[in-house]
Design an enzyme around this catalytic site. Sequence first.
Site, PDB file in Angstrom:
ATOM      1  CB  SER A 173      -0.962  -0.032   1.190  1.00  0.00           C
ATOM      2  OG  SER A 173      -2.028   0.850   0.985  1.00  0.00           O
ATOM      3  CG  ASP A 436      -6.180  -2.909  -4.176  1.00  0.00           C
ATOM      4  OD1 ASP A 436      -6.982  -2.175  -3.565  1.00  0.00           O
ATOM      5  OD2 ASP A 436      -4.938  -2.771  -4.116  1.00  0.00           O
ATOM      6  CG  HIS A 460      -4.901  -2.933  -0.462  1.00  0.00           C
ATOM      7  ND1 HIS A 460      -4.477  -2.159  -1.511  1.00  0.00           N
ATOM      8  CD2 HIS A 460      -4.390  -2.351   0.648  1.00  0.00           C
ATOM      9  CE1 HIS A 460      -3.760  -1.144  -1.061  1.00  0.00           C
ATOM     10  NE2 HIS A 460      -3.674  -1.246   0.245  1.00  0.00           N
TER      11      HIS A 460
END
Length: 492
Positions: A173, A436, A460
Amino acid sequence: MARILQSSAVILAVLLPLVTGLGLFKHGRPKHGMLGAPLAKEKYNLPPDMWFKQKLDHFNDADLRTWNQRFFLNGTFYTPGGPVFLMIGGEGEANPVWMVEGAWMEYAKEMKAFCIMVEHRFYGKSHPTENMSVDNLQYLSSEQALADLAHFRTVIGQQLKFDTNKWISFGGSYPGSLSAWFRLKYPHLVVGAIATSAPVQAQLDFPEYLTVVRDSLATSRVGSKCNDAIQAATHDIESLMMHMTGWEALAKIFNLCSPLNGTSMNDVANFYETLAGNFMETVQYNKDNKAFEGGSNNITIDTLCDIMANDSIGTELSRYAAVSALLSDGECVDASYDKMIADLRETSWKSEASAGGRQWTYQTCTEFGFYQTTDTDHQPFGRHFPLSLSIQMCEDIYGKQFNKTTNQAGVNFTNTNYGGRDIVAFNIVFPNGSIDPWHALGITKSTDMYTAIFIKGTAHCANMYPASPDDPAELTQARTQIRDTIQKWLSQ
């Protein structure tokens, strides 16, 4: 009106015992950060907290202030001369469970690596300043975080005699972006970087997030019925919003913690965004093989879409309320804009905001944008939380100087500084999942410089979590490709 208000009590009685609440989801970030802790099947002896002295401002030699940054070590698999794996912390507390679990641990076992994880400044227990005032938050930036990593890598490399070993950085991320940018800015310190689910393109208005949410919901076993039902429920809410009795009905239907003020544009927008957030969070973490924030992880796209397509529950609005009740775990839903702003104005390290909400919102207001808005018709949630709402939040939390102009200037600088999707750096792997929504700001096509792995059907940071027998073949292949690429870097 009777059709709109139909009860969903029966289905809630069945579903509520199955889950625990997922927590506040704002700007694509759950309460404790976008990368959670992997599912641990047993108790572990976790490494202790360790501390490293950092400069407060790496770009001002006259500023001699320092602070203590938290980090963790695991040398269980290391043999002399092996690589050093560096896990980069992000917009939440660094969890030492990552020092014993996750795909990178499997790579470390195979490659005899020494593993280190460093917590990001201003998150977790790494407190550079006495509080989180606006004046102090000026030292919270990706540039300062990268300089922290460079200083840490240099000093610890010397202290542990790893200065000639090959280092690989890892992150998922926002830390995935940091991993790529670390390789970009300090290529002499790491020979390669794994940048999982990394939104490397800063963007003020990010309506594509909800477009991917729509597309991902359509992959459920009920197909397009899910988005159709959400859109119908949104239309019912719009009808009720036209009069005071409707506001009162909505507050009851969705078990709001306080009355809904339909005359407040901010309250109304925050209410719509809160309801949409149930689907946004579930899509972002669909089937990710982790116990997010210590809770159950059995809520998937299919779970929510089965509810939305179930005629026996009642109207589409009743089903929308059933989803909300399911994910709030029976607690009242706090959709008050003023309450949210008041919470995010708290500057104490002892406040709820210190879990990362105040800090991450500041970074979005000054560096990234990333505002998931309804500024597109290609999604089922109406047009009720536009870019102006997020800009208003920045001003209301941090001051009028954090307006749209300064927001956009920060986004422009970030892309100029790092290159956005046009990043020029070698030896980086960019894994992204098709489910995602963050992949819309990531790199999904390989070049001669770096490798992109686009994993069909995953969400994710899925490739970072421990393997599961239920993993799709594409995910297993992605982990293998990442391993093979790291081995290639180490052999060069």
